[in-house]
Design a protein around this motif. Sequence first.
Motif, PDB file in Angstrom:
ATOM      1  N   ALA A 154       0.839  -1.207   0.000  1.00 53.79           N
ATOM      2  CA  ALA A 154       0.000   0.000   0.000  1.00 53.79           C
ATOM      3  C   ALA A 154       0.872   1.254   0.000  1.00 53.79           C
ATOM      4  O   ALA A 154       0.578   2.231  -0.706  1.00 53.79           O
ATOM      5  CB  ALA A 154      -0.936  -0.011   1.203  1.00 53.79           C
ATOM      6  N   THR A 155       1.964   1.223   0.774  1.00 52.12           N
ATOM      7  CA  THR A 155       2.892   2.362   0.809  1.00 52.12           C
ATOM      8  C   THR A 155       3.539   2.576  -0.562  1.00 52.12           C
ATOM      9  O   THR A 155       3.639   3.707  -1.052  1.00 52.12           O
ATOM     10  CB  THR A 155       4.001   2.113   1.862  1.00 52.12           C
ATOM     11  N   LEU A 156       3.971   1.473  -1.188  1.00 53.64           N
ATOM     12  CA  LEU A 156       4.584   1.572  -2.521  1.00 53.64           C
ATOM     13  C   LEU A 156       3.589   2.129  -3.536  1.00 53.64           C
ATOM     14  O   LEU A 156       3.930   2.963  -4.370  1.00 53.64           O
ATOM     15  CB  LEU A 156       5.076   0.194  -2.989  1.00 53.64           C
ATOM     16  N   LEU A 157       2.352   1.656  -3.447  1.00 55.80           N
ATOM     17  CA  LEU A 157       1.313   2.133  -4.369  1.00 55.80           C
ATOM     18  C   LEU A 157       1.050   3.622  -4.174  1.00 55.80           C
ATOM     19  O   LEU A 157       0.933   4.364  -5.147  1.00 55.80           O
ATOM     20  CB  LEU A 157       0.012   1.374  -4.111  1.00 55.80           C
ATOM     21  N   ASP A 158       0.992   4.039  -2.926  1.00 56.15           N
ATOM     22  CA  ASP A 158       0.777   5.471  -2.637  1.00 56.15           C
ATOM     23  C   ASP A 158       1.909   6.306  -3.213  1.00 56.15           C
ATOM     24  O   ASP A 158       1.674   7.337  -3.837  1.00 56.15           O
ATOM     25  CB  ASP A 158       0.694   5.715  -1.121  1.00 56.15           C
ATOM     26  N   ARG A 159       3.151   5.852  -2.994  1.00 56.50           N
ATOM     27  CA  ARG A 159       4.297   6.572  -3.545  1.00 56.50           C
ATOM     28  C   ARG A 159       4.213   6.642  -5.056  1.00 56.50           C
ATOM     29  O   ARG A 159       4.477   7.678  -5.657  1.00 56.50           O
ATOM     30  CB  ARG A 159       5.604   5.863  -3.170  1.00 56.50           C
ATOM     31  N   PHE A 160       3.863   5.506  -5.666  1.00 57.64           N
ATOM     32  CA  PHE A 160       3.787   5.449  -7.129  1.00 57.64           C
ATOM     33  C   PHE A 160       2.723   6.410  -7.650  1.00 57.64           C
ATOM     34  O   PHE A 160       2.937   7.133  -8.623  1.00 57.64           O
ATOM     35  CB  PHE A 160       3.472   4.016  -7.562  1.00 57.64           C
ATOM     36  N   ARG A 161       1.595   6.431  -6.973  1.00 60.64           N
ATOM     37  CA  ARG A 161       0.479   7.266  -7.442  1.00 60.64           C
ATOM     38  C   ARG A 161       0.726   8.749  -7.201  1.00 60.64           C
ATOM     39  O   ARG A 161       0.208   9.596  -7.922  1.00 60.64           O
ATOM     40  CB  ARG A 161      -0.822   6.825  -6.758  1.00 60.64           C
ATOM     41  N   ASN A 162       1.510   9.056  -6.159  1.00 59.39           N
ATOM     42  CA  ASN A 162       1.809  10.460  -5.839  1.00 59.39           C
ATOM     43  C   ASN A 162       3.135  10.908  -6.434  1.00 59.39           C
ATOM     44  O   ASN A 162       3.688  11.922  -6.031  1.00 59.39           O
ATOM     45  CB  ASN A 162       1.878  10.646  -4.317  1.00 59.39           C
ATOM     46  N   ASN A 163       3.632  10.130  -7.371  1.00 64.30           N
ATOM     47  CA  ASN A 163       4.967  10.362  -7.906  1.00 64.30           C
ATOM     48  C   ASN A 163       5.115  11.709  -8.610  1.00 64.30           C
ATOM     49  O   ASN A 163       4.379  12.033  -9.529  1.00 64.30           O
ATOM     50  CB  ASN A 163       5.286   9.229  -8.897  1.00 64.30           C
ATOM     51  N   GLY A 164       6.083  12.511  -8.139  1.00 60.91           N
ATOM     52  CA  GLY A 164       6.464  13.724  -8.858  1.00 60.91           C
ATOM     53  C   GLY A 164       7.666  13.421  -9.734  1.00 60.91           C
ATOM     54  O   GLY A 164       8.061  12.276  -9.876  1.00 60.91           O
ATOM     55  N   THR A 165       8.269  14.416 -10.329  1.00 64.09           N
ATOM     56  CA  THR A 165       9.460  14.182 -11.139  1.00 64.09           C
ATOM     57  C   THR A 165      10.600  15.060 -10.660  1.00 64.09           C
ATOM     58  O   THR A 165      10.532  16.268 -10.738  1.00 64.09           O
ATOM     59  CB  THR A 165       9.182  14.455 -12.622  1.00 64.09           C
ATOM     60  N   THR A 166      11.601  14.418 -10.075  1.00 68.71           N
ATOM     61  CA  THR A 166      12.803  15.136  -9.631  1.00 68.71           C
ATOM     62  C   THR A 166      13.980  14.252  -9.986  1.00 68.71           C
ATOM     63  O   THR A 166      13.828  13.063 -10.261  1.00 68.71           O
ATOM     64  CB  THR A 166      12.796  15.324  -8.105  1.00 68.71           C
ATOM     65  N   THR A 167      15.162  14.814 -10.009  1.00 71.47           N
ATOM     66  CA  THR A 167      16.364  14.020 -10.272  1.00 71.47           C
ATOM     67  C   THR A 167      17.122  13.833  -8.959  1.00 71.47           C
ATOM     68  O   THR A 167      17.399  14.809  -8.262  1.00 71.47           O
ATOM     69  CB  THR A 167      17.263  14.701 -11.308  1.00 71.47           C
ATOM     70  N   ARG A 168      17.379  12.572  -8.615  1.00 74.35           N
ATOM     71  CA  ARG A 168      18.113  12.281  -7.380  1.00 74.35           C
ATOM     72  C   ARG A 168      19.568  12.011  -7.732  1.00 74.35           C
ATOM     73  O   ARG A 168      19.866  11.273  -8.648  1.00 74.35           O
ATOM     74  CB  ARG A 168      17.535  11.032  -6.684  1.00 74.35           C
TER      75      ARG A 168
END
Lengths: 117, 117
Positions: B101-115
């Motif tokens: 569920a945590t991974l899915l939330d991260r995936f769905r709330n994904n922004g775009t930045t360069t790490r």
Amino acid sequence: MPGGESDARAPHPALSLDEAVHQKTRLALLTLLDEAGQADFAYLKRTLDLTDGNLGRHIDVLTTQGLVETTKEFIGRRPRTWVTITRHGEQALAAEMEVLATLLDRFRNNGTTTRTE
Amino acid sequence: MPGGESDARAPHPALSLDEAVHQKTRLALLTLLDEAGQADFAYLKRTLDLTDGNLGRHIDVLTTQGLVETTKEFIGRRPRTWVTITRHGEQALAAEMEVLATLLDRFRNNGTTTRTE
């Protein structure tokens, strides 16, 4: 759940998971790269607490499957390896996440019945 | 996402996944058994399209980890092996689902930045 009894004969959603994406270290790598677009080897190694060899092996699997690409650049004489998620990698991760969402829905809507032949 | 920059230093949630539960065939087995409470070997084999050997090996891993238990009964002279999820197995599956569920939330709330480092 739609389908009722008939879904007992449908393939279990987990069976469609692709181990190239599903394995936990590679899933972490792909979600990180999906968030970052690209990241360098040192960042991935440190963030995921992996050895060079372990990270290298997982990057190899992902590269062979066309899920990531690597490029090497030199900052002065210091090499830096960039890892980028490919379009295919993004699609594969999205497919994985779709299956995980299905599994989560099933888990959360879980009733109690006994299955037998 | 709460935490902002500081979460780049937190362990990636996928790292806490337990391969005993996360591997796709065992994840399918545990979710089926969580739904059913118990199921017999023949049903699991057919539903997950596994060979005797393959199913047996995954059941062994789950049994060794205390996630399932097996019991054998005889219907006349015909043996039937029942597989039951344990309390520990239910807890381990719930922990897996929480990470997913945590991974899915991260995936769905994904922004775009360069790490980078």
